[in-house]
Motif scaffolding. Structure first.
Motif, mmCIF file in Angstrom:
data_model
loop_
_atom_site.group_PDB
_atom_site.id
_atom_site.type_symbol
_atom_site.label_atom_id
_atom_site.label_comp_id
_atom_site.label_asym_id
_atom_site.label_seq_id
_atom_site.Cartn_x
_atom_site.Cartn_y
_atom_site.Cartn_z
ATOM 1 N N MET A 1 -53.739 -30.052 29.821
ATOM 2 C CA MET A 1 -54.544 -30.782 28.844
ATOM 3 C C MET A 1 -53.821 -32.027 28.323
ATOM 4 O O MET A 1 -54.464 -33.035 28.010
ATOM 5 N N THR A 2 -52.505 -31.965 28.218
ATOM 6 C CA THR A 2 -51.761 -33.154 27.783
ATOM 7 C C THR A 2 -51.856 -34.232 28.863
ATOM 8 O O THR A 2 -52.005 -35.424 28.555
ATOM 9 N N ASP B 1 -69.061 -22.064 26.994
ATOM 10 C CA ASP B 1 -67.830 -21.905 27.765
ATOM 11 C C ASP B 1 -66.803 -22.962 27.329
ATOM 12 O O ASP B 1 -66.918 -24.146 27.674
ATOM 13 N N GLY B 2 -65.805 -22.496 26.558
ATOM 14 C CA GLY B 2 -64.806 -23.413 26.008
ATOM 15 C C GLY B 2 -63.999 -24.116 27.080
ATOM 16 O O GLY B 2 -63.568 -25.261 26.900
ATOM 17 N N CYS C 1 -63.798 -28.087 27.154
ATOM 18 C CA CYS C 1 -62.551 -28.841 26.948
ATOM 19 C C CYS C 1 -62.295 -29.816 28.096
ATOM 20 O O CYS C 1 -61.686 -30.858 27.894
ATOM 21 N N ARG C 2 -62.765 -29.461 29.289
ATOM 22 C CA ARG C 2 -62.569 -30.385 30.410
ATOM 23 C C ARG C 2 -63.549 -31.562 30.338
ATOM 24 O O ARG C 2 -63.281 -32.630 30.858
ATOM 25 N N GLU C 3 -64.664 -31.365 29.660
ATOM 26 C CA GLU C 3 -65.644 -32.460 29.491
ATOM 27 C C GLU C 3 -65.400 -33.286 28.237
ATOM 28 O O GLU C 3 -65.870 -34.411 28.120
ATOM 29 N N ALA D 1 -58.866 -30.819 23.431
ATOM 30 C CA ALA D 1 -58.612 -29.562 22.711
ATOM 31 C C ALA D 1 -58.268 -28.508 23.768
ATOM 32 O O ALA D 1 -58.297 -28.797 24.970
ATOM 33 N N ILE D 2 -57.949 -27.302 23.321
ATOM 34 C CA ILE D 2 -57.536 -26.246 24.263
ATOM 35 C C ILE D 2 -58.538 -25.087 24.172
ATOM 36 O O ILE D 2 -58.823 -24.610 23.068
ATOM 37 N N PRO D 3 -59.047 -24.620 25.313
ATOM 38 C CA PRO D 3 -59.941 -23.464 25.246
ATOM 39 C C PRO D 3 -59.164 -22.221 24.818
ATOM 40 O O PRO D 3 -58.091 -21.939 25.363
#
Ligand code: PMP
Ligand code: GLN
Length: 394
Positions: free
Chosen positions: A13-14, A327-328, A332-334, A343-345
């Motif tokens: 994610m970073t 679906d987190g 988060c990928r979108e 953000a992080i799921p």
């Protein structure tokens, strides 16, 4: 559950934030800096040539400072020589504890969601993780005492319980009643307890951190782990420590010497001094982080998401269903494209079946400007979300 060899969600994610220019409210990496006196002390130690290996058990002044800290803040007595071990961050302390105290056939009980280094470390040791769900309860998360008792009673060979309070990723502080329940179960089943207390100084709204080692019969079965990273906004220095009875600390030290042997001499020296004034420093840090948390929670609400209460730490959980997502992980990928935010799921912290895949973790250990920008972008996003996801996902 991810494999130990997979890239961590924080790295992924970073990198996503860097690639897209999104505001990074994902990884819990502070944008705030360490105390100026601590920075000056580290620089001075480096320039004074304090750059070679410290003793494997840690620089003596830091072990003494850790022991003094445990006494002053919690009334816990540890001998600096033999009952305190300095490690390369809390991460190495955790891994060393798992490797030293568990192996194939052993079960390690922890609460779910949990910090992702626990399942990975337990797997490296060849042991099995037994996750006990923390149920969403009103605007927070609560221990289910019956679920804990049933999990331990049903475990194959329960050896260790890992307790993380204040908790990542929920921001929960275990209540006195919950700590008493955990302690009772550990005593009844003769479990060793590993506590991860890295957010010990970041409890907000006048709350207090209570180490489980202070409960009756617990000091002798508990390894207390903490680190300087969160307390001093110095997560890149990786100076942590373990306190506990000599036989447990010796077992951890035996493994730790083969992982890094020792690290961070100038940091250890400087942190030894800084720990003495942690009360004054952390009061200011808590004030900053409390304001950040409130800004983030209000902004999430304003944007139409549903934040949970965060009593401590770096993170706020939010329910994304009001935006039409369930679906987190996909959300988060979108999100960088939808809103310019990372953000992080919460699913990344789930070693067990995920009862709430719609939870997403937002970090507030950032500059207030970053949080302000992020919440403005989130507030501007829902129109785009509705277009992209119509008809809304269920
Ligand atoms: N435990 C928890 C709960 C954490 O959130 C983190 C993240 N920094 C760590 C341990 C790791 O601590 P350190 O950086 O000192 O290894
Ligand atoms: N503890 C930090 C978090 O939860 C991340 C640490 C790491 O990147 N390994 O975000």
């Amino acid at each position: 559950m991810s494999r130990a060899s997979e890239i961590s969600i924080f790295t992924e994610m970073t990198e996503l934030a860097a690639r897209t220019g999104a505001v990074n409210l994902g990884q819990g990496v502070p944008e705030l800096d360490a105390p100026p006196a601590l920075l000056a002390d580290v620089s001075a130690a480096v320039l004074a040539g304090r750059n070679q290996y410290p003793p494997a058990s840690g620089f003596p002044a830091l072990r003494e400072a850790v022991a003094a800290h445990q006494r002053a803040h919690y009334g816990l007595e540890y001998a600096p020589d033999g009952e305190v071990l300095v490690t390369t961050g809390a991460t190495e302390a955790l891994a060393s504890a798992f490797l030293a105290l568990t192996g194939p056939g052993d079960d390690v009980v922890t609460f779910d969601p949990c910090y992702d280094a626990y399942p990975a470390g337990v797997r490296l040791a060849g042991a099995r993780l037994v996750p006990v769900p923390l149920a969403a309860d009103g605007d927070g998360f609560a221990l289910d005492a019956d679920a804990l008792r049933a999990a331990v009673a049903g475990a194959r060979r329960p050896r260790l319980l890992v307790l993380n309070s204040p908790h990542n990723p929920t921001g929960k502080v275990f209540t006195p009643a919950e700590l008493a329940t955990v302690a009772e179960v550990c005593r009844a089943h003769d479990l060793t307890v590993v506590t991860d207390e890295v957010y010990e100084h970041l409890v907000y709204d006048g709350g207090r951190h209570v180490p489980i080692a202070t409960l009756p019969g617990m000091r002798e079965r508990t390894l207390v782990i903490s680190s300087a990273g969160k307390t001093f906004n110095a997560t890149g220095w990786k100076v942590g420590w373990v306190c506990g009875p000599a036989r447990l600390v010796a077992a951890v030290a035996g493994v730790k010497q083969w992982l890094t042997y020792a690290s961070g001499t100038p940091y250890q020296e400087a942190i030894a001094r800084a720990l003495g004034s942690v009360r004054e420093w952390s009061a200011g840090l808590r004030a900053t982080l409390t304001a950040n948390r409130d800004l983030l929670a209000a902004g999430l609400t304003e944007a139409g998401l549903r934040p949970y209460r965060a009593d401590a730490g770096y993170f706020v959980q939010a329910d994304i269903r009001p935006w039409g997502f369930t679906d987190g992980s996909g959300f988060c990928r979108e999100l960088p494209e939808l809103a310019g935010v990372v953000a992080i799921p919460t699913s990344a912290f789930r070693p067990g079946a995920d009862p709430a895949p719609w939870l997403v973790r937002f970090s507030f250990c950032k500059r207030p400007e970053s949080i302000r920008t992020a919440v403005e972008r989130l507030a501007a996003a829902p129109a785009g979300v509705t277009r992209r996801t119509a008809p809304p996902r269920r």
